[in-house]
Design a protein around this motif. Structure first.
Motif, short mmCIF file in Angstrom:
data_model
loop_
_atom_site.label_atom_id
_atom_site.label_comp_id
_atom_site.label_asym_id
_atom_site.label_seq_id
_atom_site.Cartn_x
_atom_site.Cartn_y
_atom_site.Cartn_z
N ILE A 124 0.15 -13.03 14.97
CA ILE A 124 0.39 -14.46 14.98
C ILE A 124 1.88 -14.72 14.80
O ILE A 124 2.49 -14.26 13.82
CB ILE A 124 -0.39 -15.16 13.85
N ASP A 125 2.47 -15.45 15.71
CA ASP A 125 3.85 -15.90 15.61
C ASP A 125 3.83 -17.22 14.84
O ASP A 125 3.29 -18.22 15.32
CB ASP A 125 4.42 -16.09 17.02
N CYS A 126 4.41 -17.24 13.66
CA CYS A 126 4.30 -18.42 12.79
C CYS A 126 5.42 -19.43 12.99
O CYS A 126 5.52 -20.39 12.22
CB CYS A 126 4.25 -17.99 11.32
N SER B 224 5.40 -13.68 25.19
CA SER B 224 4.57 -13.44 24.00
C SER B 224 3.36 -12.57 24.34
O SER B 224 3.03 -11.64 23.60
CB SER B 224 4.11 -14.77 23.40
N ALA B 225 2.71 -12.88 25.44
CA ALA B 225 1.54 -12.10 25.85
C ALA B 225 1.94 -10.65 26.11
O ALA B 225 1.24 -9.71 25.72
CB ALA B 225 0.91 -12.71 27.09
N GLU B 226 3.07 -10.46 26.75
CA GLU B 226 3.55 -9.11 27.03
C GLU B 226 3.89 -8.36 25.76
O GLU B 226 3.79 -7.12 25.71
CB GLU B 226 4.77 -9.18 27.95
N ALA B 227 4.28 -9.09 24.71
CA ALA B 227 4.62 -8.47 23.42
C ALA B 227 3.39 -8.26 22.55
O ALA B 227 3.50 -7.72 21.44
CB ALA B 227 5.63 -9.34 22.68
N THR C 215 0.09 -18.47 18.31
CA THR C 215 1.42 -18.98 18.00
C THR C 215 1.32 -20.31 17.28
O THR C 215 0.51 -21.17 17.66
CB THR C 215 2.24 -19.16 19.29
N VAL C 216 2.13 -20.49 16.27
CA VAL C 216 2.22 -21.76 15.55
C VAL C 216 3.27 -22.63 16.23
O VAL C 216 4.42 -22.22 16.39
CB VAL C 216 2.62 -21.54 14.07
N GLY D 273 -1.05 -25.74 14.93
CA GLY D 273 -0.04 -26.79 14.88
C GLY D 273 0.43 -27.07 13.47
O GLY D 273 -0.35 -27.02 12.52
N PHE D 274 1.73 -27.35 13.33
CA PHE D 274 2.32 -27.83 12.09
C PHE D 274 2.91 -29.22 12.35
O PHE D 274 3.44 -29.47 13.44
CB PHE D 274 3.45 -26.91 11.61
#
Length: 250
Positions: A4-6, A33-36, A41-42, A71-72
């Motif tokens: 998870i990318d925060c 992101s998908a490739e990584a 993701t937030v 979401g934030f």
């Protein structure tokens, strides 16, 4: 392993002074992101003069891809004074958001923001732009609120501020950090050694920083699998696992 990318901005800003308040496009970033190997993701808004409008835009993106995004709510401590609780309530109860984003570039974090976070039991991702003394105050005043301090406290690579922050990270149980934009790997390594994997969250500060570069720093720590799982996803899930979806008194 869930990754998870925060920390990622999305949508249009209205300042037109730089990418951060003009446009945060996810088109290329989500492919990167998908490739990584990043599954979730937030998202929160780009800098904006109207965060009610900007949060609604973020909600539209999150709503289209609910399995992909969290979401934030972005709030401005001064400009949104007196309505922050209602903004956060809308974000949590209507949009399904699970955190608050605040930036010292806008204004210093306020009691009103901390109280709203407490009411809904959600973390605050606060960028103090190197002003570490404020972290000591909020961590002590609001021990039941969790604070994620990105970039080891300074995206500007302020070595003195980042070094001072390490003590706060290790000492306060409600202070966490994210790894986005940290260029001094020795300090990231010190954060891991002093505070432990349970206090570190993976973040990219997308869409302007490449997620493959950012996640490489986590792997470079050569941490055991259980620590990687904490930093790459489990810590975030823990911090957002008890969101209160009904309005609380305060």
């Amino acid at each position: 392993m869930l990754i998870i990318d925060c920390h990622c901005h999305a949508g249009e800003g209205d300042g037109l002074t730089g990418p951060w308040d003009t446009r945060a496009s996810l088109k290329k970033f989500m492919q990167w992101s998908a490739e990584a190997g990043i599954q979730k993701t937030v998202l929160f808004a780009a800098f904006h003069t109207d965060y009610t409008k900007a949060n609604a835009q973020t909600a539209q993106i999150v709503g289209r891809y609910p399995a992909r995004f969290y979401g934030f709510a972005f709030v401005h401590a001064e400009r949104d004074r007196g309505r922050i609780h209602s903004m956060v309530q809308t974000a949590v109860e209507e949009y399904g958001f699970c955190g608050i984003k605040v930036h010292r570039h806008d204004a210093r974090i306020s009691r009103e923001i901390c109280i709203a976070a407490r009411a809904f039991n959600i973390p605050v991702l606060y960028d103090p732009t190197g002003e570490t003394s404020t972290i000591e105050l909020i961590a002590t005043e609001y021990r039941d609120v969790n604070f994620i301090i990105p970039h080891l406290s300074s995206f500007a690579d302020d070595w003195r501020a980042q070094l001072a922050f390490l003590d706060l990270l290790a000492r306060h149980p409600n202070v966490y950090t994210d790894t986005s934009g940290v260029r001094r790997f020795d300090l990231l390594e010190m954060a891991y050694q002093r505070a432990g994997a349970s206090k570190i969250l993976f973040g990219t500060d997308g869409p302007w920083l490449h997620p493959a570069v950012e996640i490489a720093k986590i792997y470079a720590l050569k941490a055991p699998l259980e620590d990687l799982q904490l930093m790459l996803g489990e810590n975030f899930l823990k911090l957002t696992s008890k969101v209160k979806t009904k309005q609380s008194t305060y």
